[in-house]
Design a protein around this motif. Structure first.
Motif, PDB file in Angstrom:
ATOM      1  N   PRO A  30     -21.224 -20.653 -12.470  1.00  0.00           N
ATOM      2  CA  PRO A  30     -19.906 -20.268 -12.996  1.00  0.00           C
ATOM      3  C   PRO A  30     -19.197 -21.406 -13.737  1.00  0.00           C
ATOM      4  O   PRO A  30     -18.510 -21.161 -14.727  1.00  0.00           O
ATOM      5  CB  PRO A  30     -19.126 -19.846 -11.756  1.00  0.00           C
ATOM      6  N   LEU A  33     -20.632 -21.481 -17.250  1.00  0.00           N
ATOM      7  CA  LEU A  33     -20.070 -20.405 -18.067  1.00  0.00           C
ATOM      8  C   LEU A  33     -18.632 -20.714 -18.478  1.00  0.00           C
ATOM      9  O   LEU A  33     -18.232 -20.485 -19.627  1.00  0.00           O
ATOM     10  CB  LEU A  33     -20.115 -19.082 -17.301  1.00  0.00           C
ATOM     11  N   ALA A  37     -17.032 -21.316 -22.305  1.00  0.00           N
ATOM     12  CA  ALA A  37     -15.871 -20.571 -22.791  1.00  0.00           C
ATOM     13  C   ALA A  37     -14.763 -21.514 -23.252  1.00  0.00           C
ATOM     14  O   ALA A  37     -14.112 -21.266 -24.273  1.00  0.00           O
ATOM     15  CB  ALA A  37     -15.353 -19.634 -21.704  1.00  0.00           C
ATOM     16  N   ASP A  97     -20.967 -13.854 -11.508  1.00  0.00           N
ATOM     17  CA  ASP A  97     -20.681 -15.213 -11.964  1.00  0.00           C
ATOM     18  C   ASP A  97     -19.641 -15.266 -13.079  1.00  0.00           C
ATOM     19  O   ASP A  97     -18.913 -16.245 -13.201  1.00  0.00           O
ATOM     20  CB  ASP A  97     -21.971 -15.905 -12.415  1.00  0.00           C
ATOM     21  N   GLU A  98     -19.572 -14.217 -13.903  1.00  0.00           N
ATOM     22  CA  GLU A  98     -18.559 -14.210 -14.962  1.00  0.00           C
ATOM     23  C   GLU A  98     -17.149 -14.206 -14.360  1.00  0.00           C
ATOM     24  O   GLU A  98     -16.266 -14.926 -14.810  1.00  0.00           O
ATOM     25  CB  GLU A  98     -18.709 -12.983 -15.879  1.00  0.00           C
ATOM     26  N   GLU A  99     -16.954 -13.386 -13.331  1.00  0.00           N
ATOM     27  CA  GLU A  99     -15.643 -13.331 -12.677  1.00  0.00           C
ATOM     28  C   GLU A  99     -15.341 -14.622 -11.925  1.00  0.00           C
ATOM     29  O   GLU A  99     -14.190 -15.060 -11.851  1.00  0.00           O
ATOM     30  CB  GLU A  99     -15.574 -12.135 -11.727  1.00  0.00           C
ATOM     31  N   ALA A 101     -16.343 -17.560 -12.915  1.00  0.00           N
ATOM     32  CA  ALA A 101     -15.961 -18.518 -13.960  1.00  0.00           C
ATOM     33  C   ALA A 101     -14.504 -18.316 -14.359  1.00  0.00           C
ATOM     34  O   ALA A 101     -13.762 -19.290 -14.533  1.00  0.00           O
ATOM     35  CB  ALA A 101     -16.883 -18.356 -15.163  1.00  0.00           C
ATOM     36  N   SER A 146     -11.663 -15.017 -21.550  1.00  0.00           N
ATOM     37  CA  SER A 146     -12.516 -13.979 -20.977  1.00  0.00           C
ATOM     38  C   SER A 146     -13.676 -13.542 -21.879  1.00  0.00           C
ATOM     39  O   SER A 146     -14.818 -13.495 -21.435  1.00  0.00           O
ATOM     40  CB  SER A 146     -11.654 -12.781 -20.564  1.00  0.00           C
ATOM     41  N   VAL A 149     -16.508 -16.138 -21.856  1.00  0.00           N
ATOM     42  CA  VAL A 149     -17.295 -16.217 -20.621  1.00  0.00           C
ATOM     43  C   VAL A 149     -18.381 -15.146 -20.638  1.00  0.00           C
ATOM     44  O   VAL A 149     -19.551 -15.407 -20.328  1.00  0.00           O
ATOM     45  CB  VAL A 149     -16.387 -16.070 -19.372  1.00  0.00           C
ATOM     46  N   TYR A 150     -18.015 -13.929 -21.019  1.00  0.00           N
ATOM     47  CA  TYR A 150     -18.998 -12.853 -21.081  1.00  0.00           C
ATOM     48  C   TYR A 150     -20.020 -13.100 -22.176  1.00  0.00           C
ATOM     49  O   TYR A 150     -21.196 -12.765 -22.032  1.00  0.00           O
ATOM     50  CB  TYR A 150     -18.295 -11.500 -21.265  1.00  0.00           C
ATOM     51  N   GLU A 153     -22.607 -15.550 -20.750  1.00  0.00           N
ATOM     52  CA  GLU A 153     -23.554 -14.887 -19.856  1.00  0.00           C
ATOM     53  C   GLU A 153     -24.568 -14.063 -20.647  1.00  0.00           C
ATOM     54  O   GLU A 153     -25.757 -14.066 -20.334  1.00  0.00           O
ATOM     55  CB  GLU A 153     -22.806 -14.006 -18.853  1.00  0.00           C
TER      56      GLU A 153
END
Length: 188
Positions: A30, A33, A37, A97-99, A101, A146, A149-150, A153
């Motif tokens: 995380p 990521l 971002a 892991d995105e959440e 991060a 946000s 980050v996605y 991933e």
């Protein structure tokens, strides 16, 4: 009166020991990521991105178990000795892991930019914040990062890796001999 004071001192000492000895979790993915971002996103107006990146890199993620009903993570800004600690609850055990991060970025905005939680992303009041309130609200700032980050991933799942500098020197130390494959042959 002395017993009441002693009782509160014992509670404070217990809480401090509990937070100090909480197990540190490995959130390296995380963090990776989140750092992608922070590098890719445009910086929010008037905010120092270097502070936020440093926080994400250095922060200790400590698992404290169950705290209260909807608390995913929190920081304590009044404990000067714990400014590099983020405390996560059992609710983060089930987050992708995105959440995670985004949680790191959210909590680091509290530590570095002194943001507050006026409204969270899923709430109705989030959409009614004024521009001044948005600049102070942690989730409003996290909303900027946000998509990145996605994206990080998604790029990682497809096999993309960021370009890194080679470890060794990039120049040849010796002059190649005539006829060596290191020399380019002129086109005929």
């Amino acid at each position: 009166m002395e017993r009441i004071i002693l009782f509160f001192l014992i509670i404070i000492a217990y809480r401090e020991a509990y937070l100090l000895l909480a197990p540190v979790q490995d959130w390296s993915h995380p963090k990776k990521l989140a750092l992608y971002a922070l590098d890719a996103a445009p910086p929010p107006l008037g905010k120092n991105m270097t502070e936020l990146k440093t926080c994400v890199e250095r922060v200790n993620v400590k698992h404290v178990g169950y705290v209260s009903r909807n608390t995913t993570a929190y920081v304590t800004i009044f404990r000067r000795w714990a400014l590099e600690d983020i405390y996560v609850t059992v609710l983060t055990d089930f987050l992708p892991d995105e959440e995670r991060a985004l949680t790191l970025i959210h909590e680091c905005t509290h530590l570095m930019w002194c943001t507050v939680d006026l409204a969270y992303y899923g709430e109705d009041t989030f959409w009614t914040l004024t521009p001044d309130e948005e600049s102070m609200n942690a989730d409003s700032l996290v909303e900027i990062f946000s998509p990145y980050v996605y994206e990080a991933e998604l790029l990682e799942r497809t096999g993309w890796r960021p370009r890194t500098r080679p470890e060794g020197p990039t120049t040849i130390k010796t002059i190649p001999e005539r006829g060596s494959p290191l020399l380019r042959r002129p086109a005929v």
